[in-house]
Design a protein around this motif. Structure first.
Motif, PDB file in Angstrom:
ATOM      1  N   ARG A 318      37.494 -36.875  22.527  1.00  0.00           N
ATOM      2  CA  ARG A 318      38.127 -36.662  23.827  1.00  0.00           C
ATOM      3  C   ARG A 318      38.895 -35.349  23.815  1.00  0.00           C
ATOM      4  N   PRO A 319      38.864 -34.585  24.932  1.00  0.00           N
ATOM      5  CA  PRO A 319      39.528 -33.269  24.952  1.00  0.00           C
ATOM      6  C   PRO A 319      41.020 -33.346  24.650  1.00  0.00           C
ATOM      7  N   GLU A 320      41.712 -34.394  25.148  1.00  0.00           N
ATOM      8  CA  GLU A 320      43.146 -34.457  24.903  1.00  0.00           C
ATOM      9  C   GLU A 320      43.463 -34.685  23.432  1.00  0.00           C
ATOM     10  N   ILE A 321      42.598 -35.425  22.722  1.00  0.00           N
ATOM     11  CA  ILE A 321      42.818 -35.643  21.292  1.00  0.00           C
ATOM     12  C   ILE A 321      42.575 -34.351  20.525  1.00  0.00           C
ATOM     13  N   LEU A 322      41.463 -33.676  20.823  1.00  0.00           N
ATOM     14  CA  LEU A 322      41.156 -32.419  20.137  1.00  0.00           C
ATOM     15  C   LEU A 322      42.243 -31.372  20.368  1.00  0.00           C
ATOM     16  N   HIS A 323      42.651 -31.192  21.614  1.00  0.00           N
ATOM     17  CA  HIS A 323      43.645 -30.160  21.915  1.00  0.00           C
ATOM     18  C   HIS A 323      45.014 -30.532  21.345  1.00  0.00           C
ATOM     19  N   GLY A 324      45.382 -31.800  21.412  1.00  0.00           N
ATOM     20  CA  GLY A 324      46.666 -32.215  20.856  1.00  0.00           C
ATOM     21  C   GLY A 324      46.727 -32.003  19.357  1.00  0.00           C
ATOM     22  N   LEU A 325      45.703 -32.434  18.630  1.00  0.00           N
ATOM     23  CA  LEU A 325      45.687 -32.230  17.178  1.00  0.00           C
ATOM     24  C   LEU A 325      45.632 -30.745  16.845  1.00  0.00           C
ATOM     25  N   ARG A 326      44.898 -29.969  17.641  1.00  0.00           N
ATOM     26  CA  ARG A 326      44.816 -28.525  17.383  1.00  0.00           C
ATOM     27  C   ARG A 326      46.190 -27.867  17.525  1.00  0.00           C
ATOM     28  N   ASN A 327      46.971 -28.284  18.509  1.00  0.00           N
ATOM     29  CA  ASN A 327      48.318 -27.727  18.654  1.00  0.00           C
ATOM     30  C   ASN A 327      49.210 -28.100  17.484  1.00  0.00           C
ATOM     31  N   LEU A 328      49.082 -29.319  16.974  1.00  0.00           N
ATOM     32  CA  LEU A 328      49.889 -29.730  15.825  1.00  0.00           C
ATOM     33  C   LEU A 328      49.511 -28.930  14.584  1.00  0.00           C
ATOM     34  N   VAL A 329      48.213 -28.720  14.378  1.00  0.00           N
ATOM     35  CA  VAL A 329      47.784 -27.906  13.236  1.00  0.00           C
ATOM     36  C   VAL A 329      48.252 -26.461  13.402  1.00  0.00           C
ATOM     37  N   GLN A 330      48.161 -25.937  14.614  1.00  0.00           N
ATOM     38  CA  GLN A 330      48.626 -24.571  14.867  1.00  0.00           C
ATOM     39  C   GLN A 330      50.107 -24.433  14.543  1.00  0.00           C
ATOM     40  N   ASN A 331      50.915 -25.401  14.965  1.00  0.00           N
ATOM     41  CA  ASN A 331      52.347 -25.338  14.676  1.00  0.00           C
ATOM     42  C   ASN A 331      52.595 -25.358  13.178  1.00  0.00           C
ATOM     43  N   ALA A 332      51.843 -26.198  12.448  1.00  0.00           N
ATOM     44  CA  ALA A 332      52.024 -26.254  10.996  1.00  0.00           C
ATOM     45  C   ALA A 332      51.605 -24.945  10.339  1.00  0.00           C
ATOM     46  N   VAL A 333      50.475 -24.372  10.772  1.00  0.00           N
ATOM     47  CA  VAL A 333      50.012 -23.108  10.196  1.00  0.00           C
ATOM     48  C   VAL A 333      50.985 -21.977  10.528  1.00  0.00           C
ATOM     49  N   ASP A 334      51.505 -21.973  11.744  1.00  0.00           N
ATOM     50  CA  ASP A 334      52.414 -20.909  12.172  1.00  0.00           C
ATOM     51  C   ASP A 334      53.645 -20.818  11.278  1.00  0.00           C
ATOM     52  N   PHE A 335      54.179 -21.960  10.872  1.00  0.00           N
ATOM     53  CA  PHE A 335      55.475 -21.963  10.191  1.00  0.00           C
ATOM     54  C   PHE A 335      55.377 -22.387   8.733  1.00  0.00           C
ATOM     55  N   SER A 336      54.176 -22.483   8.180  1.00  0.00           N
ATOM     56  CA  SER A 336      54.035 -22.795   6.763  1.00  0.00           C
ATOM     57  C   SER A 336      54.168 -21.520   5.932  1.00  0.00           C
ATOM     58  N   ARG A 337      54.445 -21.724   4.651  1.00  0.00           N
ATOM     59  CA  ARG A 337      54.493 -20.573   3.747  1.00  0.00           C
ATOM     60  C   ARG A 337      53.102 -20.248   3.211  1.00  0.00           C
ATOM     61  N   ALA A 338      52.384 -21.263   2.743  1.00  0.00           N
ATOM     62  CA  ALA A 338      51.068 -21.013   2.166  1.00  0.00           C
ATOM     63  C   ALA A 338      50.093 -22.157   2.396  1.00  0.00           C
ATOM     64  N   GLU A 339      50.583 -23.389   2.596  1.00  0.00           N
ATOM     65  CA  GLU A 339      49.682 -24.528   2.621  1.00  0.00           C
ATOM     66  C   GLU A 339      50.024 -25.496   3.751  1.00  0.00           C
ATOM     67  N   VAL A 340      48.972 -26.131   4.259  1.00  0.00           N
ATOM     68  CA  VAL A 340      49.086 -27.178   5.270  1.00  0.00           C
ATOM     69  C   VAL A 340      48.196 -28.329   4.827  1.00  0.00           C
ATOM     70  N   TRP A 341      48.696 -29.559   5.024  1.00  0.00           N
ATOM     71  CA  TRP A 341      47.936 -30.745   4.650  1.00  0.00           C
ATOM     72  C   TRP A 341      47.642 -31.572   5.898  1.00  0.00           C
ATOM     73  N   VAL A 342      46.390 -31.965   6.037  1.00  0.00           N
ATOM     74  CA  VAL A 342      45.975 -32.857   7.115  1.00  0.00           C
ATOM     75  C   VAL A 342      45.403 -34.106   6.456  1.00  0.00           C
ATOM     76  N   ASP A 343      46.150 -35.187   6.494  1.00  0.00           N
ATOM     77  CA  ASP A 343      45.773 -36.447   5.844  1.00  0.00           C
ATOM     78  C   ASP A 343      45.453 -37.488   6.903  1.00  0.00           C
ATOM     79  N   ALA A 344      44.385 -38.214   6.709  1.00  0.00           N
ATOM     80  CA  ALA A 344      43.990 -39.279   7.622  1.00  0.00           C
ATOM     81  C   ALA A 344      43.718 -40.545   6.829  1.00  0.00           C
ATOM     82  N   THR A 345      44.267 -41.639   7.291  1.00  0.00           N
ATOM     83  CA  THR A 345      44.019 -42.955   6.696  1.00  0.00           C
ATOM     84  C   THR A 345      43.748 -43.944   7.814  1.00  0.00           C
ATOM     85  N   TRP A 346      43.184 -45.078   7.446  1.00  0.00           N
ATOM     86  CA  TRP A 346      42.912 -46.107   8.441  1.00  0.00           C
ATOM     87  C   TRP A 346      42.988 -47.480   7.799  1.00  0.00           C
TER      88      TRP A 346
END
Length: 457
Positions: A318-346
């Motif tokens: 769904r577009p809202e899920i893709l765009h929402g997660l993309r903004n969260l990843v962008q925020n993490a990349v913008d303000f990280s020093r060197a690494e970002v982790w994206v973990d998914a569990t279910w």
């Protein structure tokens, strides 16, 4: 995301002249009725000539405003200030003629202040508030008393008048601040929601466009392959004719180029009937893909929360899920020093995504306000040159919550010196965002996918 709308711009152009003219007609009718009732019904002696002259002054001004300007004209900040100041002065003059603070209609002096606080800038609101306080003070000290039918002047005790004056001045200050803050918050929320709708519409258009391109690539695959095959055979047959051989080679090369262009364009959407759903890991990588080449290491880890959680779920793209997660990843990349982790569990009932980084994290003083519009969630020193409006996390939160997600913002806790980090704590030392859905809200239905509709009949 940037915006051309500045929430701190003057708001005078929000007021239409037609609105103030209509409000004045109501005020004129009310003033004439009040003076007539006091004189004819309550037998209170008033300086009727001066009172009616004051009302006629407002009436004449309103007629001039209504006839000399188009009704849809919007007032500038200065014009709105002068108009409201004139209305306040006219009403104060009428209050002066009818008993000062003994007249209960003195509360109407607050009306221009409330209008200014709701639609004009802070400086205009302060100016009108000060003018209202001055007029209240004037009519408290100097006024013509109302005289009852038996000739007794209607006067309030001095202590009561002082208390009423104090309450009026306090009310002016409180009402102006309260109305301005509430209206400013409403405007900011409206602008932020508009930006969210624009972002979602853009994502939907890109997804739809990608679907069309993907379907076109699928449908054109066969004719392009046929063109390539025939042109190759022609090249073999025309080896003795260099000019025709080169033309056949050009046809083959251009067919391959068309195929490559369609394949590259199709990567931006992938929303044909066979790609309306995707494995959870694929969805995460698609959302993070624009930020994988920005000089930060983005690590993905997708695993069940327990042995009985079952295989990796397939979720809706769904577009809202893709765009929402993309903004969260962008925020993490913008303000990280060197690494970002994206973990998914279910688990059997939930899908959880955690996005964390090794930056400085969210400032503790705004943790409870994260997700509000125009709140900058990171320190400017963490990203020199960054001039965002604080809408990224608001848009992400709004879109993901629309899909049924629950979001939690926090900071990772560094391990004490000489000790290992507990296994259940987030990775990194920076910001942590947890996104959780119930599986039935985002998981695609099992079963065979329907065939794509052909582009041409």
């Amino acid at each position: 995301m940037t915006s051309t709308m500045d929430p701190m711009l003057p708001r005078g152009d929000w007021l239409r002249l037609h609105t103030l003219v209509n409000l004045r007609w109501i005020s004129i009718c009310g003033q004439l009725s009040a003076v007539a009732v006091c004189d004819r019904v309550l037998n209170i002696h008033l300086p009727l000539g001066a009172c009616y002259l004051t009302v006629i002054l407002l009436l004449g001004a309103n007629i001039i405003f209504a006839m000399g300007n188009p009704g849809n004209r919007r007032l500038t900040e200065t014009e709105a200030l002068l108009t409201l100041l004139f209305d306040m002065s006219q009403l104060s003059m009428l209050i002066f003629l009818t008993g000062g603070l003994s007249n209960p209609f003195v509360l109407l002096i607050l009306a221009p202040v409330v209008i200014a606080a709701s639609a004009l800038s802070l400086y205009t609101t302060i100016a009108l508030s000060l003018a209202a306080a001055v007029w209240v003070t004037v009519v408290t000290v100097w006024h013509l008393p109302m005289v009852l039918a038996d000739g007794t002047p209607l006067q309030s005790p001095d202590l009561f008048r002082f208390g009423f004056w104090l309450s009026m001045v306090t009310g002016i200050a409180f009402t102006s601040i309260y109305a301005h803050r509430v209206s400013a918050e409403a405007r900011r929320m409206s602008e932020a929601l508009l930006a969210t709708q624009m972002a979602l519409a853009r994502e939907q258009k890109l997804t739809d466009l990608g679907g069309v391109v993907a379907a076109a690539a699928h449908e054109l695959g066969t004719p392009l392959a046929t063109i390539k095959l025939v042109s190759t055979e022609l090249m073999e047959e025309l080896r003795g004719t260099p000019d025709l051989h080169d033309d056949a080679g050009l046809i083959r090369d251009q067919a391959e180029r068309c195929r490559d262009i369609l394949r590259a364009m199709g990567q931006s959407g992938k929303d044909d009937s066979h790609m309306r759903q995707a494995p959870l890991e694929t969805l995460l990588r698609d959302a993070a893909e624009p930020h994988l080449s920005r000089g930060r290491q983005v690590h993905f880890r997708v695993a069940p929360a327990s042995d009985g959680a079952g295989p990796m779920p397939s979720v809706l793209r769904r577009p809202e899920i893709l765009h929402g997660l993309r903004n969260l990843v962008q925020n993490a990349v913008d303000f990280s020093r060197a690494e970002v982790w994206v973990d998914a569990t279910w688990t059997e009932g939930e899908i959880r995504i955690r996005i964390s980084d090794d930056g400085a994290g969210f400032p503790p003083q705004i943790l409870n306000r994260i997700g509000e519009p125009f709140v900058r969630t990171r320190r400017p020193a963490e990203r020199p040159g960054y001039d965002g409006m604080g809408l990224g996390l608001f848009i992400a939160k709004t879109l993901l919550e629309r899909s049924g997600a629950r979001l939690r913002f926090g900071n990772a806790v560094a391990a004490p010196p000489g000790r290992r980090r507990p296994a259940r704590t987030p990775r990194g030392t920076g910001a942590v965002v947890d996104v959780t859905w119930r599986r039935e809200l985002v998981e695609s239905e099992p079963g065979p996918l329907r065939q794509n509709s052909p582009l041409l009949p």
